[in-house]
Enzyme design. Structure first.
Site, PDB file in Angstrom:
ATOM      1  N   TYR A   1       0.832  -1.207   0.000  1.00  0.00           N
ATOM      2  CA  TYR A   1       0.000   0.000   0.000  1.00  0.00           C
ATOM      3  C   TYR A   1       0.868   1.259   0.000  1.00  0.00           C
ATOM      4  O   TYR A   1       0.746   2.120  -0.859  1.00  0.00           O
ATOM      5  CB  TYR A   1      -0.907  -0.022   1.223  1.00  0.00           C
ATOM      6  CG  TYR A   1      -1.877   1.117   1.327  1.00  0.00           C
ATOM      7  CD1 TYR A   1      -2.923   1.239   0.427  1.00  0.00           C
ATOM      8  CD2 TYR A   1      -1.771   2.064   2.333  1.00  0.00           C
ATOM      9  CE1 TYR A   1      -3.834   2.283   0.520  1.00  0.00           C
ATOM     10  CE2 TYR A   1      -2.674   3.106   2.440  1.00  0.00           C
ATOM     11  CZ  TYR A   1      -3.703   3.208   1.536  1.00  0.00           C
ATOM     12  OH  TYR A   1      -4.608   4.246   1.645  1.00  0.00           O
ATOM     13  N   ASP A   2       1.772   1.327   0.959  1.00  0.00           N
ATOM     14  CA  ASP A   2       2.579   2.531   1.123  1.00  0.00           C
ATOM     15  C   ASP A   2       3.393   2.829  -0.134  1.00  0.00           C
ATOM     16  O   ASP A   2       3.441   3.964  -0.614  1.00  0.00           O
ATOM     17  CB  ASP A   2       3.552   2.379   2.302  1.00  0.00           C
ATOM     18  CG  ASP A   2       2.860   2.034   3.610  1.00  0.00           C
ATOM     19  OD1 ASP A   2       1.652   1.756   3.602  1.00  0.00           O
ATOM     20  OD2 ASP A   2       3.562   2.029   4.643  1.00  0.00           O
ATOM     21  N   GLU A   3       4.044   1.800  -0.653  1.00  0.00           N
ATOM     22  CA  GLU A   3       4.944   2.038  -1.785  1.00  0.00           C
ATOM     23  C   GLU A   3       4.190   2.225  -3.087  1.00  0.00           C
ATOM     24  O   GLU A   3       4.660   2.922  -3.981  1.00  0.00           O
ATOM     25  CB  GLU A   3       5.973   0.914  -1.912  1.00  0.00           C
ATOM     26  CG  GLU A   3       6.980   0.879  -0.768  1.00  0.00           C
ATOM     27  CD  GLU A   3       7.846   2.141  -0.671  1.00  0.00           C
ATOM     28  OE1 GLU A   3       8.004   2.850  -1.677  1.00  0.00           O
ATOM     29  OE2 GLU A   3       8.356   2.416   0.435  1.00  0.00           O
TER      30      GLU A   3
ATOM     31  N   ASN B   1      -6.249   9.280   8.603  1.00  0.00           N
ATOM     32  CA  ASN B   1      -7.348   8.357   8.919  1.00  0.00           C
ATOM     33  C   ASN B   1      -8.720   9.009   8.766  1.00  0.00           C
ATOM     34  O   ASN B   1      -8.937  10.127   9.243  1.00  0.00           O
ATOM     35  CB  ASN B   1      -7.198   7.847  10.356  1.00  0.00           C
ATOM     36  CG  ASN B   1      -6.223   6.683  10.434  1.00  0.00           C
ATOM     37  OD1 ASN B   1      -5.082   6.800  10.010  1.00  0.00           O
ATOM     38  ND2 ASN B   1      -6.681   5.557  10.939  1.00  0.00           N
TER      39      ASN B   1
ATOM     40  N   VAL C   1     -12.054   2.325  14.451  1.00  0.00           N
ATOM     41  CA  VAL C   1     -13.393   2.821  14.795  1.00  0.00           C
ATOM     42  C   VAL C   1     -14.470   1.805  14.404  1.00  0.00           C
ATOM     43  O   VAL C   1     -15.333   1.445  15.212  1.00  0.00           O
ATOM     44  CB  VAL C   1     -13.667   4.191  14.128  1.00  0.00           C
ATOM     45  CG1 VAL C   1     -15.073   4.662  14.458  1.00  0.00           C
ATOM     46  CG2 VAL C   1     -12.643   5.223  14.589  1.00  0.00           C
TER      47      VAL C   1
ATOM     48  N   ASP D   1      -0.784  -1.659  23.144  1.00  0.00           N
ATOM     49  CA  ASP D   1      -1.240  -0.963  24.350  1.00  0.00           C
ATOM     50  C   ASP D   1      -2.295   0.105  24.048  1.00  0.00           C
ATOM     51  O   ASP D   1      -2.897   0.653  24.968  1.00  0.00           O
ATOM     52  CB  ASP D   1      -0.044  -0.348  25.095  1.00  0.00           C
ATOM     53  CG  ASP D   1       0.761   0.601  24.227  1.00  0.00           C
ATOM     54  OD1 ASP D   1       0.238   1.061  23.187  1.00  0.00           O
ATOM     55  OD2 ASP D   1       1.921   0.890  24.585  1.00  0.00           O
TER      56      ASP D   1
ATOM     57  N   THR E   1      -1.296   6.753  18.358  1.00  0.00           N
ATOM     58  CA  THR E   1      -2.286   7.809  18.099  1.00  0.00           C
ATOM     59  C   THR E   1      -2.574   7.925  16.606  1.00  0.00           C
ATOM     60  O   THR E   1      -1.775   7.538  15.765  1.00  0.00           O
ATOM     61  CB  THR E   1      -1.774   9.171  18.596  1.00  0.00           C
ATOM     62  OG1 THR E   1      -0.583   9.493  17.897  1.00  0.00           O
ATOM     63  CG2 THR E   1      -1.515   9.150  20.092  1.00  0.00           C
TER      64      THR E   1
ATOM     65  N   PRO F   1       2.157   2.201  12.865  1.00  0.00           N
ATOM     66  CA  PRO F   1       2.811   3.472  13.228  1.00  0.00           C
ATOM     67  C   PRO F   1       2.431   3.909  14.643  1.00  0.00           C
ATOM     68  O   PRO F   1       1.301   3.712  15.081  1.00  0.00           O
ATOM     69  CB  PRO F   1       2.279   4.457  12.188  1.00  0.00           C
ATOM     70  CG  PRO F   1       1.794   3.621  11.055  1.00  0.00           C
ATOM     71  CD  PRO F   1       1.312   2.334  11.677  1.00  0.00           C
TER      72      PRO F   1
END
Lengths: 331, 331
Positions: free
Chosen positions: B144-146, B173, B187, B205, B209, B273
């Site tokens: 996806y990113d590349e 997002n 969500v 955890d 964010t 991330p």
């Protein structure tokens, strides 16, 4: 054993073809090239009945059956070339890789020559393979950098999801015989300028550094990684010379053979990286016995000798010799 | 005025289609979708004679003539989806963009929804458009990113070399109505888990964010950038909400509507991330009057209401509702 080399008439590709032909287990070798930056002259010396040369864009390659090993080197590698035709560069790399994956037999090996350009203008030196790079994905070098990154992604994901066997090398700067005279990068530029008694032109102050790998050493590394040494490590593996030399020092060394040529400075090339040096820890561990053995000066002298010996062919040959494109030229 | 939206049955694509249909200058709107992650239900409310829906992979789109504006949103955007079919993801983005460029009339506009994923796991926060990112191009999110990075490169080079008019947005997002129940991101995961009285699952955890943009605000930004406001700025332009909220805080807020669901922690998702927040300086300068106006809590409440109202359709509809893939789930 059927092997395919895409980009096999290119500078590095043709040297890889020579190495492959030393193999006794190889039944046929298909060389695919569209002679965009590859040159027919790079294959003229080959008279091996196992070799078949197909003139085709790699992404449009006809169905030739399946291959046991495929090496994808089909891409321009010099900034003036890929910056002039960026979409074509992306097609060769990304669509080329997709096309070649289709031609790989199940269990076959896919070798890919990626590039130190995936590191962009690095903030870490030397660059280990774990460094994620600093590439401007909207910049003038991005067609090359990002299509190489995208093919890496494709191959590592094909490995993760489809269990494709891959070996990915990140090549740092390579120089030596069979570089195009109009390649546009530093060593060949300086030599061709010297041969023509023109000024030796440097983009910017020349303090940008590169690691200059002599082609014989680099292709020895490729042969070891791709087939000689029994590792299934998929890479990415840095390959290059970790002796870092500034562009100005290269110019001065070449100038010793061409004392009539003065060194002149031109404006910097766009987004020219300030430095580039491979961290070779992983390469030495993966390929015991390999190193860049040819000293830089010896390599340059050999390159000069090759350019002198072949100068007559550059204008006359069928490849359409072009003059270097100075505005975009870059190391 | 002929407009094409690739991925127009998707979450964001279908909202963009709604906005386009407000335009009086639009003669026909071609929606292309292969219903991989897009859903027919997202277009069921449309009864506008200007709309034509073509079921096709974008990269295999038949010749439909040329378009004045093309918007390329054809890609899965959620990690479990693109990690399950990475090569297909690359094909949709990169080959899709090449195919669509061929369908753009000379002088036409090419709009592309890139992603904050081009920043990878950022070392700079908030992320300005000039940040080059920290993406592992061999990692499990790289398809996806590349491929998004590669399409950005393609478009900016098409602009530089071929003068193609482009507008590239980097979406952070986005959440809201028409998210797939099995989308797999935070969500929608939390809400569907609450509706089913299942535990609300957090990967790691939950202190990672995100900036959560409500879809109406984001699509308002797209409409302003793509056609409402007279700027030829090509981007890349960040678009998102710069209020950064941790995943655990989202879970706790959703849990207020589903008190039967406990929050439980699962192992972290690979290469999730740690943070992501847009620097919106450029967006505010380029799009005066635009901002994310819907408070996060209001947006979540609206999303819950939509999921409640549409829950009955998820299993029954023709889109092949799948349960979330928890191992790969990610924000």
């Amino acid at each position: 054993m059927r092997v395919l080399v895409a980009g096999g008439a290119g500078f590095i590709g043709s040297h890889l073809v020579d190495r492959l032909l030393r193999r006794t287990d190889l039944d046929d070798l298909t060389v695919v090239d569209n002679f965009w930056t590859g040159r027919r002259a790079n294959l003229h010396h080959i008279a091996d009945p196992r070799v078949r040369i197909i003139e085709s864009d790699v992404e449009r390659l006809a169905d030739l059956g399946q291959f046991d090993e495929i090496y994808h080197l089909a891409s321009p590698a010099s900034p003036p070339w890929y910056m002039a035709e960026p979409i074509r560069t992306i097609r060769a790399n990304v669509l080329g890789a997709l096309r070649l994956l289709d031609a790989l037999r199940p269990g076959g090996l896919f070798g890919f020559t990626s590039t130190s350009e995936v590191y962009g203008d690095p903030h870490v030196t030397p660059q280990p393979e774990s460094y994620r790079g600093s590439v401007d994905c909207t910049g003038p070098r991005s067609s090359y950098d990002e299509s190489k990154r995208c093919v890496e992604a494709m191959l590592f994901e094909a490995r993760r999801v489809n269990r494709v066997r891959i070996k990915v090398v990140r090549l740092f700067n390579v120089f030596g015989p069979r570089t195009r005279p109009d390649d546009g990068r530093a060593v060949s530029n300086f030599i061709t300028q010297g041969l023509r008694k023109q000024p030796i032109t440097i983009y910017g102050d020349g303090l940008q550094t590169r690691s200059w790998g002599y082609v014989d050493d680099i292709v020895d590394g490729l042969a070891r990684f791709f087939w000689l040494q029994p590792s299934e490590y998929p890479g990415p593996l840095n390959m290059g010379n970790d002796r870092e030399i500034s562009v100005i020092d290269v110019a001065r060394y070449v100038q010793r053979s061409f004392p009539d040529s003065a060194i002149v400075h031109l404006p910097p090339a766009p987004q020219d990286p300030t430095n580039r040096r491979p961290d070779l820890t992983l390469a030495y561990r993966t390929l015991p016995g390999w190193s860049c053995a040819v000293p830089y000066e010896v390599g340059v002298d050999r390159a000069i000798a090759w350019f002198r010996a072949n100068e007559h062919s550059f204008i006359a040959d069928a490849d359409g010799y072009l003059p270097p494109a100075p505005v975009l030229g870059s190391a």
